[in-house]
Design an enzyme around this catalytic site. Structure first.
Site, PDB file in Angstrom:
ATOM      1  N   CYS A   1       0.830  -1.193   0.000  1.00  0.00           N
ATOM      2  CA  CYS A   1       0.000   0.000   0.000  1.00  0.00           C
ATOM      3  C   CYS A   1       0.871   1.252   0.000  1.00  0.00           C
ATOM      4  O   CYS A   1       2.061   1.209  -0.308  1.00  0.00           O
ATOM      5  CB  CYS A   1      -0.901  -0.002   1.230  1.00  0.00           C
ATOM      6  SG  CYS A   1      -1.814  -1.535   1.484  1.00  0.00           S
TER       7      CYS A   1
ATOM      8  N   ARG B   1      -4.883   1.681   0.076  1.00  0.00           N
ATOM      9  CA  ARG B   1      -4.877   0.228   0.250  1.00  0.00           C
ATOM     10  C   ARG B   1      -4.913  -0.537  -1.069  1.00  0.00           C
ATOM     11  O   ARG B   1      -5.780  -0.300  -1.915  1.00  0.00           O
ATOM     12  CB  ARG B   1      -6.061  -0.225   1.107  1.00  0.00           C
ATOM     13  CG  ARG B   1      -5.994  -1.734   1.410  1.00  0.00           C
ATOM     14  CD  ARG B   1      -7.156  -2.232   2.234  1.00  0.00           C
ATOM     15  NE  ARG B   1      -6.950  -3.659   2.545  1.00  0.00           N
ATOM     16  CZ  ARG B   1      -7.884  -4.485   2.997  1.00  0.00           C
ATOM     17  NH1 ARG B   1      -9.110  -4.027   3.232  1.00  0.00           N
ATOM     18  NH2 ARG B   1      -7.615  -5.759   3.227  1.00  0.00           N
ATOM     19  N   LEU B   2      -3.959  -1.452  -1.225  1.00  0.00           N
ATOM     20  CA  LEU B   2      -4.004  -2.494  -2.241  1.00  0.00           C
ATOM     21  C   LEU B   2      -4.297  -3.786  -1.495  1.00  0.00           C
ATOM     22  O   LEU B   2      -3.459  -4.296  -0.755  1.00  0.00           O
ATOM     23  CB  LEU B   2      -2.670  -2.595  -2.988  1.00  0.00           C
ATOM     24  CG  LEU B   2      -2.586  -3.665  -4.082  1.00  0.00           C
ATOM     25  CD1 LEU B   2      -3.557  -3.357  -5.219  1.00  0.00           C
ATOM     26  CD2 LEU B   2      -1.160  -3.780  -4.619  1.00  0.00           C
TER      27      LEU B   2
ATOM     28  N   ILE C   1      -4.600  -7.395  -0.354  1.00  0.00           N
ATOM     29  CA  ILE C   1      -3.884  -8.642  -0.645  1.00  0.00           C
ATOM     30  C   ILE C   1      -4.336  -9.753   0.308  1.00  0.00           C
ATOM     31  O   ILE C   1      -4.623 -10.870  -0.117  1.00  0.00           O
ATOM     32  CB  ILE C   1      -2.355  -8.452  -0.508  1.00  0.00           C
ATOM     33  CG1 ILE C   1      -1.854  -7.321  -1.424  1.00  0.00           C
ATOM     34  CG2 ILE C   1      -1.623  -9.754  -0.800  1.00  0.00           C
ATOM     35  CD1 ILE C   1      -1.928  -7.607  -2.890  1.00  0.00           C
TER      36      ILE C   1
ATOM     37  N   ASN D   1       2.384  -0.340   5.323  1.00  0.00           N
ATOM     38  CA  ASN D   1       2.670  -0.693   3.929  1.00  0.00           C
ATOM     39  C   ASN D   1       3.529  -1.945   3.927  1.00  0.00           C
ATOM     40  O   ASN D   1       4.635  -1.934   4.480  1.00  0.00           O
ATOM     41  CB  ASN D   1       3.403   0.470   3.245  1.00  0.00           C
ATOM     42  CG  ASN D   1       3.925   0.102   1.861  1.00  0.00           C
ATOM     43  OD1 ASN D   1       3.378  -0.767   1.191  1.00  0.00           O
ATOM     44  ND2 ASN D   1       4.984   0.775   1.447  1.00  0.00           N
ATOM     45  N   GLY D   2       3.048  -3.022   3.323  1.00  0.00           N
ATOM     46  CA  GLY D   2       3.845  -4.227   3.239  1.00  0.00           C
ATOM     47  C   GLY D   2       3.063  -5.478   3.563  1.00  0.00           C
ATOM     48  O   GLY D   2       1.827  -5.507   3.478  1.00  0.00           O
ATOM     49  N   GLU D   3       3.781  -6.524   3.935  1.00  0.00           N
ATOM     50  CA  GLU D   3       3.174  -7.803   4.300  1.00  0.00           C
ATOM     51  C   GLU D   3       3.961  -8.416   5.462  1.00  0.00           C
ATOM     52  O   GLU D   3       5.194  -8.372   5.465  1.00  0.00           O
ATOM     53  CB  GLU D   3       3.205  -8.801   3.128  1.00  0.00           C
ATOM     54  CG  GLU D   3       2.532  -8.328   1.855  1.00  0.00           C
ATOM     55  CD  GLU D   3       1.019  -8.246   1.941  1.00  0.00           C
ATOM     56  OE1 GLU D   3       0.445  -8.759   2.938  1.00  0.00           O
ATOM     57  OE2 GLU D   3       0.403  -7.669   1.022  1.00  0.00           O
TER      58      GLU D   3
ATOM     59  N   ASP E   1      -3.119  -9.394   8.310  1.00  0.00           N
ATOM     60  CA  ASP E   1      -1.794  -9.261   8.929  1.00  0.00           C
ATOM     61  C   ASP E   1      -1.645  -7.891   9.575  1.00  0.00           C
ATOM     62  O   ASP E   1      -0.823  -7.714  10.483  1.00  0.00           O
ATOM     63  CB  ASP E   1      -0.679  -9.520   7.913  1.00  0.00           C
ATOM     64  CG  ASP E   1      -0.702  -8.577   6.728  1.00  0.00           C
ATOM     65  OD1 ASP E   1      -1.778  -8.047   6.395  1.00  0.00           O
ATOM     66  OD2 ASP E   1       0.356  -8.382   6.096  1.00  0.00           O
TER      67      ASP E   1
ATOM     68  N   GLY F   1      13.310 -13.157  -8.116  1.00  0.00           N
ATOM     69  CA  GLY F   1      14.508 -13.820  -7.620  1.00  0.00           C
ATOM     70  C   GLY F   1      15.592 -12.908  -7.096  1.00  0.00           C
ATOM     71  O   GLY F   1      16.754 -13.312  -7.033  1.00  0.00           O
TER      72      GLY F   1
END
Length: 568
Positions: A2, A46-47, A49, A72-74, A96, A363
């Site tokens: 986000c 907000r995105l 997820i 912002n994040g996961e 989360d 990666g």
């Protein structure tokens, strides 16, 4: 993933907050949330997820309304943390976000060492009237801030701060270092005066005008915990188990996933392990190409995917696309970025978004932890691959401007030269630069990028391994290649590392020559360059000295960014 933004102080107005959130709307188009009270304005883009319900929207309040979180994040291990906290907190969402806030309430800043994720967040304590903010270990998610008019401004992007009234003024020392040495700034700097970063692995507190920043993640100390030497087989087994768990954690999402793939051993190993997980066998794979066999990795990618059920989506980049895409990229990057390869990479995220894929795996991070760059073997100081001579042209800078530059001496906390280069790349050069580029270009397409190889457990463990596990008889990333032999054919496992993946040198010298000339001319009003020497150096490039195009891209990038901000 986000965007966060806000103001603490007498400049905290609804109008300013609205402008900030509008500017970074692309980071979170699913919901825009605000909190305003007295001298506090907090906002969130907000995105969605994890837990797509509106109850997980932000700003997010604790049950007692004392704490307000924007994040912002996961947090990838949120399920495990939630199990630990069930007896201490009454959860009402499956997000989360709520787990992060509950973790802070339970453990304070000690919660950070328990988090496995990428994050940049701020918590407002309504009782103490105090800010607590933190950034993840490697700085995957951004946190910019500025102090002005007795107020604290913060945001996920630099342009967001500009929209709230922070002046646009170039940080000439950072720009001079960029041209002279290729530096993209130190972890707390930006290319704009008065705009600072909270470095990765640090916390920030702010109360009644007093700002304090401290380091919470001490990598050097964490590495020491792995000093017991394991046999090669033991190290390989341990690393494989960690890698499989990292990928499993990063599959947690309530939206479709995909992954980026190249012909190298890193993304090939990622593909193999993704497909070991039943959920991964049909997810979309993405790659770019330029129709130039000298640079393209497409043949390796197609060979790799011949034995899987992953649909491959190929994105073609052409020279004639570069002008418009470069201008578009500047709208989102705010600072210099990595040229044509970065532009090509951005097109992947656009393609994924059109396909309805919201989360992509990548990666990034193997070369830094397993000593995969050529200069680890050559023991050179350069961080630019694929060139035979210096890619920088400091001699063309105006002497007064050049005097602002200062060659950076990076910390060397280890007794091993290669480990010190790895440390530099992880915290000062390669990784911070790539993470910034990738955050902006993924967010520009309203998508989320996850990097399984940057799980801190993997990085710490691999970094601590003896040199012969990293470089063995001239083979770099040796343990990884041996591990990959369990999944990949030799043609992929030992495919040569291609330092250059696009014909940037040729395009800038030929197809895009007029554009390069025009953008370079635009720099002549800055007093940054000796204009005659600038012209001479450009002519040398056009006449065939194209060992490196990095300096050419620097000039174009500077011109585009300054024009984007009405400064050139």
């Amino acid at each position: 993933m986000c965007g966060i933004a806000g103001i603490i102080g007498n400049k905290a107005t609804e109008d300013s907050l609205g402008k900030m959130l509008s500017v970074q709307h692309h980071r979170g188009p699913d919901f825009t949330g605000k909190f305003l009270n007295n001298n506090v304005a907090l906002g969130h883009n907000r995105l969605s997820i994890i837990d797509l319900k509106s109850s997980a929207n932000q700003p997010f309040f604790s049950n007692d309304k004392r704490y307000i979180l924007i994040f912002n994040g996961e947090i990838y291990n949120y399920i495990e943390l939630k199990d630990e906290l069930q007896n201490n907190y009454d959860f009402y969402t499956d997000s989360d976000t709520e787990v992060l806030l509950a973790s802070y309430i339970k453990w304070g800043n000690q919660c950070l060492s328990r988090l496995n994720g990428m994050f940049s967040f701020l918590i407002w304590d309504t009782f103490k009237e105090e800010v607590f903010a933190a950034r993840d270990r490697f700085g995957v998610k951004p946190f910019y801030y500025a102090l002005k008019d007795e107020s604290f401004y913060f945001a996920s992007e630099i342009k967001t701060l500009f929209s709230a009234g922070i002046p646009k003024k170039t940080n000439n020392k950072v720009w001079a270092n960029y041209f002279a040495f290729g530096s993209y700034g130190m972890p707390d700097e930006s290319f704009w005066e008065g705009v600072l970063q909270l470095p990765g692995g640090h916390v920030l507190t702010y109360k009644k005008g007093k700002l304090n920043i401290e380091r919470w993640y001490v990598f050097e100390e964490e590495v020491k915990k792995h000093q017991t030497k394991l046999s090669f087989e033991e190290a390989k087994t341990t690393y494989r188990d960690l890698l499989e768990d990292s990928i499993k954690l990063r599959f947690r999402a309530d939206v479709p996933l995909g992954f980026n793939v190249s012909g190298g051993v890193d993304s090939s190993t990622l593909l193999a392990l993704v497909n070991k997980n039943e959920e991964g066998k049909h997810i979309n794979a993405y790659t770019f190409y330029t129709d130039n066999s000298k640079y393209d990795e497409l043949p390796w990618v197609e060979a790799l995917l011949d034995n899987t059920n992953n649909p491959l989506h190929k994105v073609l980049l052409k020279a004639q696309d570069i002008v418009n895409l470069s201008n578009e990229m500047c709208q989102f990057q705010d600072e210099p970025f990595g040229g044509v390869p970065t532009i090509a990479y951005a097109e992947i995220f656009k393609k994924a978004q059109k396909n309805g894929v919201v989360v992509l795996l990548d990666g990034q991070g193997m070369d830094e932890q397993w000593a995969g760059y050529d200069y680890y073997v050559k023991r050179t100081a350069s961080v630019i691959q694929g060139v035979n001579k210096s890619p920088f042209r400091p001699k063309i800078l105006n002497p007064k401007f050049l005097n602002l530059s200062e060659k950076i001496e990076y910390p060397k906390p280890f007794d091993d030269a290669i480990k010190n280069m790895q440390y530099r790349d992880l915290f000062y050069t390669k990784i911070p630069r790539a993470l910034r580029f990738n955050d902006r270009l993924s967010m520009a397409a309203s998508t989320e990028l996850r990097e399984p190889f940057l799980d801190y457990r993997l990085v710490e463990f691999a970094f601590a391994q003896p040199l012969e596990y990293k470089i063995n008889k001239g083979k770099q990333k040796y343990l990884l290649r041996v591990l990959a032999s369990e999944y990949l054919p030799d043609a992929i496992r030992y495919a040569p590392k291609r330092a250059l993946q696009t014909p940037q040198r040729e395009w800038l010298a030929n197809d895009l020559k007029d554009w390069v000339q025009s953008e370079t001319n635009n720099l002549k009003t800055l007093n940054w360059f000796d204009n005659e020497l600038l012209d001479d150096e450009l002519k040398v490039y056009f006449d065939g000295d194209q060992d490196s195009s990095f300096h050419i891209w620097q000039w174009i990038n500077a011109s585009l960014l300054l024009k984007e901000n009405n400064l050139g």
